[in-house]
Design a protein around this motif. Structure first.
Motif, short mmCIF file in Angstrom:
data_model
loop_
_atom_site.label_atom_id
_atom_site.label_comp_id
_atom_site.label_asym_id
_atom_site.label_seq_id
_atom_site.Cartn_x
_atom_site.Cartn_y
_atom_site.Cartn_z
N LEU B 39 -15.03 110.89 -25.94
CA LEU B 39 -14.11 112.02 -26.61
C LEU B 39 -13.37 111.57 -27.84
CD1 LEU B 39 -13.97 115.04 -25.54
CD2 LEU B 39 -11.86 114.42 -24.31
N ALA B 40 -12.66 110.68 -27.88
CA ALA B 40 -11.90 110.32 -28.70
C ALA B 40 -12.79 109.98 -30.18
CB ALA B 40 -10.88 108.96 -28.43
N LYS B 41 -13.86 109.34 -29.92
CA LYS B 41 -14.76 109.22 -31.03
C LYS B 41 -15.39 110.18 -31.68
CE LYS B 41 -18.61 106.33 -32.02
NZ LYS B 41 -19.60 105.23 -31.55
N LYS B 42 -15.39 111.26 -30.81
CA LYS B 42 -16.03 112.62 -31.45
C LYS B 42 -15.00 113.42 -31.81
CE LYS B 42 -20.80 112.68 -29.96
NZ LYS B 42 -21.87 113.70 -29.97
N LEU B 43 -13.73 113.13 -31.53
CA LEU B 43 -12.75 114.17 -32.04
C LEU B 43 -12.67 114.47 -33.62
CD1 LEU B 43 -9.34 113.56 -29.95
CD2 LEU B 43 -10.64 115.64 -30.28
N PRO B 44 -12.77 113.50 -34.42
CA PRO B 44 -13.00 113.82 -35.79
C PRO B 44 -14.15 114.93 -36.01
CG PRO B 44 -12.63 111.60 -35.63
CD PRO B 44 -12.92 111.85 -34.39
N LEU B 45 -15.40 114.75 -35.62
CA LEU B 45 -16.58 115.56 -35.65
C LEU B 45 -15.94 116.85 -35.08
CD1 LEU B 45 -19.51 115.80 -36.47
CD2 LEU B 45 -20.15 115.14 -34.12
N LEU B 46 -15.59 116.59 -34.05
CA LEU B 46 -15.23 118.01 -33.32
C LEU B 46 -14.02 119.03 -34.24
CD1 LEU B 46 -14.04 118.68 -29.83
CD2 LEU B 46 -12.60 119.64 -31.44
N GLY B 47 -13.07 118.13 -34.86
CA GLY B 47 -12.35 118.94 -35.81
C GLY B 47 -12.97 119.43 -37.11
N MET B 48 -14.13 118.59 -37.41
CA MET B 48 -14.65 118.99 -38.73
C MET B 48 -15.43 120.13 -38.63
SD MET B 48 -14.49 118.08 -41.89
CE MET B 48 -13.85 116.30 -42.12
N MET B 49 -16.53 120.22 -37.16
CA MET B 49 -16.94 121.38 -37.04
C MET B 49 -16.14 122.65 -36.92
SD MET B 49 -20.12 120.22 -37.49
CE MET B 49 -20.82 121.97 -37.23
N ALA B 50 -15.20 122.39 -36.20
CA ALA B 50 -14.23 123.60 -35.73
C ALA B 50 -13.90 124.09 -37.17
CB ALA B 50 -12.90 123.12 -35.01
N ALA B 51 -13.40 123.44 -38.01
CA ALA B 51 -13.14 123.65 -39.59
C ALA B 51 -14.13 124.48 -40.21
CB ALA B 51 -12.62 122.63 -40.21
N VAL B 52 -15.39 123.79 -40.19
CA VAL B 52 -16.62 124.66 -40.51
C VAL B 52 -16.80 126.23 -39.99
CG1 VAL B 52 -19.13 124.68 -40.59
CG2 VAL B 52 -17.95 122.68 -41.20
N MET B 53 -16.45 126.19 -38.67
CA MET B 53 -16.52 127.43 -37.90
C MET B 53 -15.48 128.50 -38.51
SD MET B 53 -17.72 126.94 -34.25
CE MET B 53 -16.97 125.28 -33.53
N VAL B 54 -14.15 127.73 -38.70
CA VAL B 54 -13.12 128.74 -39.28
C VAL B 54 -13.42 129.14 -40.60
CG1 VAL B 54 -10.80 128.48 -39.70
CG2 VAL B 54 -11.37 127.25 -37.81
N LEU B 55 -14.01 128.22 -41.59
CA LEU B 55 -14.41 128.76 -42.81
C LEU B 55 -15.48 129.69 -42.67
CD1 LEU B 55 -14.32 125.19 -44.91
CD2 LEU B 55 -12.82 127.39 -44.96
N GLY B 56 -16.29 129.58 -41.86
CA GLY B 56 -17.60 130.57 -41.61
C GLY B 56 -16.97 131.81 -41.13
N ALA B 57 -15.83 131.88 -40.40
CA ALA B 57 -15.37 133.11 -39.88
C ALA B 57 -14.44 133.86 -40.92
CB ALA B 57 -14.54 132.97 -38.83
#
Lengths: 208, 243
Positions: B39-57
């Protein structure tokens, strides 16, 4: 979303009484506003709430450019008014609720630097969630920069043209694809640098 | 389209509170069984994909009030458990920009997670069966969006009696009164019929717009996946292998 960095700048540079108030109190204030929005069902009460928020907005001397952000959610509220059969009372009620919520949120973000909001949230929510929230917020700024560069490339490749929908869709998709790949690369680098700085499932904020 | 663009205070308290409780419970269960290191390893990826979704929205197609969610693509790249947390984060940030109320964060997380998780499962299934990326991506996105839109309509439908209460708060005097068919009738029955008709009107508006959105997002998601597959095929295969 492009105004996010400007909001952040205003939050850091502002000198009003609301800027000086602690983030915790402002979050409590936002919760009070939210409770008002949920509980109030008459136009007078909601108008009063919105009036107070507007008063605070102008008292904090936030620029009018930011005010347009508070009107943005009305776009979505329009879809919902069809459910009412165009009852004017319902429309006004919904619009006032939308405007009060968005003005409250813009006030909070325009007067509070985001690390302060995350410090306050860290006391209430699981740290893994707040860390994810913080990383997302930071990633938005990274991606906005990439998006800015991509927009130039997109423009040189024809950009968005309504008379060429397929090409436009292709361009948008390639831009998002590029954004995702660059984002994933950046996230890998971010993880490595976080590990080097001793990251252990939690980000420690200044003053902690 | 499956995002509930409702302001705070419109949905009944029991509905949005249940949304929060269920979302928190699911989140708790997912964290309980997730490996902390992963989970800790994937947190930056999660943050980045969440940011992509926010920008898409934030990229709005104004005439039909539609924006891409990029939820299916994020689901495919993050996997079903991480997409839930990413969706929660995205909804919190979007709510902070007035994109859906703060009280509907729980419900939005549930409906959007359905989109991400189903998109991931459908994509895996269709890619395995057809061996072709384009039809698998389009069908997975279209179906996932279709199902999550119906779940959103279901959620909105659960609050119909509450909306009627809000609508008739002023005694039922609106701009348009629909009294052409009945001159005199039982007020309770009339209100019931009007409420049903209005909800049907909501569905009649949402579904055609949604249909356009499903096709549009299906095409965009497919093109993005083709782009990623062309440049970084390992990103798609990695998830497939990991599952």
């Amino acid at each position: 979303m492009i105004q996010l960095s400007y909001l952040d700048y205003l939050a850091v540079e502002g000198k009003s009484f609301l800027h000086r108030l602690s983030a915790g109190w402002k979050i409590v204030g936002m919760l009070v506003v939210l409770s008002g929005i949920v509980i109030l069902r008459n136009l007078f009460g909601l108008s009063l709430l919105y009036g107070i928020l507007l008063g605070l907005f102008f008292a904090c001397r936030l620029p009018l450019r930011i005010f347009s952000l508070t009107l943005y959610p009305l776009v979505f509220a329009i879809l919902f008014i069809f459910i009412s059969g165009f009852q004017i009372h319902f429309i006004l009620l919904v619009f006032l609720k939308v405007l009060s919520g968005s003005t409250g949120v813009v006030l909070l973000l325009g007067t509070t630097p985001y690390p302060s909001i995350f410090v306050a949230l860290d006391k209430l929510l699981p740290s893994i969630f707040v860390t994810a929230l913080f990383l997302t917020y930071r990633s938005i700024f990274i991606l906005l920069k990439v998006l800015e560069e991509t927009q130039h490339a997109l423009y040189l490749r024809g950009g968005l043209q309504w008379n060429h929908p397929w090409r436009s869709l292709n361009n948008i998709s390639n831009a998002f694809g590029h954004l995702i790949i660059r984002g994933i690369d950046a996230s890998e680098k971010m993880y490595e640098s976080m590990m080097l700085r001793g990251f252990k499932n939690k980000i420690h904020y200044k003053g902690e | 389209m499956s995002h509930i663009h409702l302001p705070d205070g419109v949905l009944p308290v029991w509905l949005w509170a249940s949304g929060f409780i269920i979302a928190i419970l699911i989140g708790f269960i997912l964290f309980r069984f997730a490996k902390k290191e992963v989970l800790a390893k994937k947190l930056p990826l999660l943050g980045m994909m969440a940011a992509v979704m926010v920008l898409g929205a934030s990229v709005e197609i104004v005439p039909i009030a539609y924006h891409v969610n990029l939820m299916v693509i994020s689901g495919i790249l993050l996997g079903p458990s991480l997409i839930f947390l990413a969706t929660f984060v995205v909804n919190v940030i979007l709510a902070l920009f007035g994109h859906g109320g703060i009280t509907v964060i729980g419900l939005n997380t549930l409906t959007l997670s359905i989109e991400g998780i189903l998109g991931y499962l459908f994509f895996r299934l269709f890619w395995k069966i057809s061996k072709r990326l384009t039809p698998a991506a389009f069908a997975a996105t279209f179906l996932a969006l279709c199902l999550s839109t119906f779940s959103m309509i279901g959620v909105v439908g659960l609050g119909v009696s509450h909306y009627e209460e809000l609508i008739h708060k002023d005694g039922g005097h609106g701009i348009f009164e629909f009294k052409l068919l009945k001159e005199e009738s039982d007020p309770h029955e009339e209100g019931k019929e009007r409420g049903e008709a209005n909800f049907r009107r909501f569905i009649a508006i949402v579904l055609p717009l949604g249909f356009l959105g499903w096709i549009l997002e299906g095409i965009i998601t497919t093109l993005i996946l083709r782009y990623i597959h062309r440049l970084r095929p390992d990103l798609l295969r990695r998830e497939i292998k990991a599952s």
